[in-house]
Design an enzyme around this catalytic site. Structure first.
Site, mmCIF file in Angstrom:
data_model
loop_
_atom_site.group_PDB
_atom_site.id
_atom_site.type_symbol
_atom_site.label_atom_id
_atom_site.label_comp_id
_atom_site.label_asym_id
_atom_site.label_seq_id
_atom_site.Cartn_x
_atom_site.Cartn_y
_atom_site.Cartn_z
ATOM 1 N N SER A 78 -3.786 39.906 99.132
ATOM 2 C CA SER A 78 -4.895 39.135 99.960
ATOM 3 C C SER A 78 -4.344 37.628 100.202
ATOM 4 O O SER A 78 -5.018 36.948 100.996
ATOM 5 C CB SER A 78 -6.205 39.144 98.902
ATOM 6 O OG SER A 78 -6.862 40.343 98.883
ATOM 7 N N GLU A 93 41.898 7.827 67.709
ATOM 8 C CA GLU A 93 42.410 9.092 67.866
ATOM 9 C C GLU A 93 44.086 9.185 68.143
ATOM 10 O O GLU A 93 44.773 10.391 67.618
ATOM 11 C CB GLU A 93 41.771 9.670 69.289
ATOM 12 C CG GLU A 93 40.284 10.136 69.060
ATOM 13 C CD GLU A 93 39.926 11.064 67.831
ATOM 14 O OE1 GLU A 93 40.914 12.002 67.618
ATOM 15 O OE2 GLU A 93 39.098 11.174 67.252
#
Length: 718
Positions: free
Chosen positions: A389, A121
């Protein structure tokens, strides 16, 4: 943790190893590899730095029998009492960007990795001042000849400027800004600082919807190791990916990845950064990338919860946080929720799942909604909804335990009337009804729980008193506001899934309340500190009383509204309870064994009706979750504590009573005398007397109708 006797099959353990990035191969000759042969697994465990110690890389042989670990030994044959497997990385946080990152310093990567980056690079990185004019001219020539942009000529500093400050488009103006910013960075910072920023910022592909940024994250994702353990071959491969990460990803394009890796190795040799022999050896190495056979975990709801649990706030840079999450359970939870919501085909419906270890309070799995990307609201911890419930076990505890030295108001054999009930309240009359609109006459406490009958539980709540129910809920760790009104017994006050699961954890652990815990410890990378202290579980309910409720909830799963969970009879020690709020807005199911509690909520955020019960909408998610765990759930029955005795009772069956001889569990001192059910004789005689009177009325009416019909057929009497 691995230990002899642990409920774990060789197949599930191999799956866990693959999830951790271990590679199946023969021979098992390096860290990060394993081999499964029948009921034996050889694994070369990687080195890992835990919060309290550094565990060296070593080879283990683990034997399995009857879906459990039978032997655990080192390579030299020495037995190992307990061994900690290196954990799965579930995410990381870079506070500045709020992204997942694994921050590394130049000293924490192999020396040849920066050399590979520079070779491919920016070969003049050490000497330029942010820009390499010759590289720009060379790129310009190539682009003009090609008629399109093929090379950028950017230095590492320019690439860093672009990633940090600029958009991704390629325009002349953006290029000018990139050059100017690179020059400023070089003027203000040294090469080491720029290189360190580059190592942690560079984009290196995708993990599903998540970007992989930085060498640390890439090393962990592609190779299942930390950046400092990268080989020359792996370093060259990552460096070769930078120009086109998604086109050269080794997990998707291995051939192209190898070509790019070998190009980087040749450049390194040509620039005399490595020898030609080293380049040749590295070029012959296998890719060695980790396998990804199972979807990546999306544990971001848990990650957010864990961050809020940090007692010292968000950790500083370089701090490792060790959590309680179980990757296998989390994967099973995500899969169960996702698949069931897809089957329901209810647009906009949401679901939440929470699993804890009731003995320690550790959160093992958490799903806070259908899609974290669409909504970060955690419905497992922050949404308050009516439990319906699913609140009845708390009412049962209040009714079955001694209160201020007085005997319990009820036993599981107590008979309660299931008949119309009207209660005056400041807001008008309250008339509770059962889910099917019918009534069953006299039923026992157990039957009322198993069949989730509202009217009997409303009567129980009135007898016990709402204030006592609130006090019991507080002992179980429920902190949400609870209205002390008659309807509280049927779950009219809102709670969170976390609170409900924690309360059921008291039942599972024999009356102990454990603080919810998501963090095990935290330490700076490389340092060792003791495990984070945790409060010991507190005994809040008598173990014998919790066993009574657990026994009734086992009946829910075996015969009652939760029977679909265990139709195959696979799990012996599993209890659970369904819950449905008014107008079917919220569907709940919570189930537990001695070592696991899992709760599920399904509903709409805006409170629309699901038109489904807890058994229809929430229970299937728990069932799917349990099936995936298989051997880890309900292998043993619940332990019977001291203070429990048995007696013989009769169970109501419709309008009559069954045969005497059904066993029931009681607190010692509340059981019936003898085995003739004489304790219930008075109530039974009343029922028989009423039945006889009713039959007499029916018979008289029938005879009158028959006589009248016959007289009509004969015509008028003469």
């Amino acid at each position: 943790e691995l230990y002899a006797g642990q409920n774990l099959s060789s197949a599930r353990f191999a799956q866990e190893l693959v999830r951790l990035g271990y590679i199946p191969q023969t021979p098992v000759d390096r860290p990060g590899t394993f081999r499964r042969k029948g009921d034996t697994v050889d694994v070369f465990v990687r080195e890992f730095r835990f919060s309290d110690q550094t565990q060296p890389a070593q080879k283990l042989r683990i034997g399995f029998e009857d879906e459990a670990i039978s032997t655990l030994a080192r390579d030299d044959g020495a037995d190992v009492p307990v061994f900690r497997l290196d954990p799965l990385l579930i995410g990381s946080i870079f506070p500045i960007h709020g992204e997942d990152r694994i921050i590394v310093a130049p000293a924490e990567v192999p020396p040849l990795l920066p050399q590979a980056l520079k070779a491919v690079e920016d070969r003049k990185f050490e000497t330029h001042h942010g820009v390499n004019p010759l590289a720009i001219l060379r790129a310009l020539f190539v682009n003009v000849r090609a008629g399109q942009v093929e090379q950028g000529g950017s230095t590492l500093t320019q690439q860093l400027s672009k990633n940090l400050f600029l958009h991704a488009g390629r325009t002349p103006l953006r290029k000018i800004r990139e050059v100017a910013m690179a020059v400023v960075l070089e003027a203000r910072y040294g090469k080491d600082t720029i290189l360190e920023a580059y190592l942690n910022e560079i984009y290196l592909g995708q993990d599903g919807h998540h970007a992989i940024r930085g060498i640390g994250a890439a090393a962990r994702f592609y190779f299942g190791k930390s950046a400092d353990a990268l080989s020359l071959s792996e370093s060259a491969l990552l460096a070769g990916m930078i120009s086109a990460p998604n086109r050269t990803a080794p997990t998707r394009h291995p051939v192209v990845a190898v070509e790019r890796r070998n190009l980087v190795l040749r450049l390194m040799a040509q620039q005399e950064r490595i020898s030609r022999s080293s380049a040749l050896r590295a070029g012959r190495a296998r890719l060695g990338t980790r396998a990804h056979p199972t979807p990546a975990l999306d544990s971001r709801y848990f990650r957010d919860f864990a961050v809020t649990s940090l007692t010292r706030g968000l950790p500083a840079r370089g701090v490792a946080v060790y959590t309680t999450l179980d990757a296998t359970l989390q994967h099973a939870a995500e899969r169960a929720v996702r698949n069931h919501l897809d089957r329901l085909q209810l647009r906009g419906a949401e679901a939440a799942l929470l699993a804890i270890d009731p003995r320690t309070g550790e959160v093992l799995a958490m799903v806070g909604g259908r899609d974290y990307g669409a909504s970060q609201f955690n419905r497992s911890t922050d949404a308050r909804r009516q439990p319906g419930s699913a609140f009845k076990p708390i009412v049962a505890l209040a009714a079955l335990e001694q209160w201020k030295g007085k005997a319990p108001a009820f036993t599981l054999a107590s008979v309660i009337e299931d008949s119309p009930l009207r209660v005056k309240t400041p807001k008008g009359p309250w008339e509770p009804a059962n889910y099917d609109g019918g009534f069953r006459g006299p039923v026992t406490f157990r039957q009322a729980m198993e069949q989730s009958l509202n009217v009997p539980f409303a009567r129980i709540g009135l007898a016990v008193g709402p204030q006592r129910i609130v006090a019991t809920a507080r002992k179980l760790g429920i902190q949400s506001p609870l209205a002390a009104v008659p309807s509280l017994a049927l779950g009219s006050s809102e709670v969170t899934l976390l609170e409900l699961v924690r309360a059921y954890g008291v039942l599972a652990s024999g009356g102990h309340l454990a603080d919810t815990r998501a963090i095990v410890g935290q330490a700076r990378y490389g340092e060792t500190v003791p495990e984070q202290a945790r409060a010991e579980p507190v005994q809040v309910i008598d173990p014998a009383v919790t066993y009574l409720v657990t026994s009734s909830l086992e009946g829910v799963v075996q015969r009652g509204t939760g029977r679909a969970l265990n139709e195959s009879g696979r799990w012996e020690g599993v209890a659970g309870k369904t819950g449905t709020s008014n107008d079917w807005r919220d569907a709940w199911f919570v189930a537990y064994s001695a070592n696991l509690v899992v709760g599920v909520w399904v509903g709409f955020d805006d409170g629309r009706s699901l038109k489904l019960t807890g058994a229809g909408a929430a229970l299937p998610i728990v069932a799917s979750f349990f099936r995936q765990l298989n051997e880890a759930v309900g292998r043993e029955p619940f332990e019977v504590p001291q203070g429990i005795s048995q007696g013989y009772v009769q169970l109501a069956r419709g309008d009559s009573w069954g045969e005497c001889g059904t066993r029931e569990v009681f607190l010692e001192g509340t059981e019936p005398d003898g085995e003739d059910c004489g304790w219930q004789a008075a109530h039974q005689w009343e029922s028989l007397r009423d039945w006889g009177r009713d039959m007499e009325r029916r018979a008289r009416r029938y005879l009158e109708e028959v006589i009248a019909e016959r007289l009509d057929r004969r015509g008028p009497r003469r």
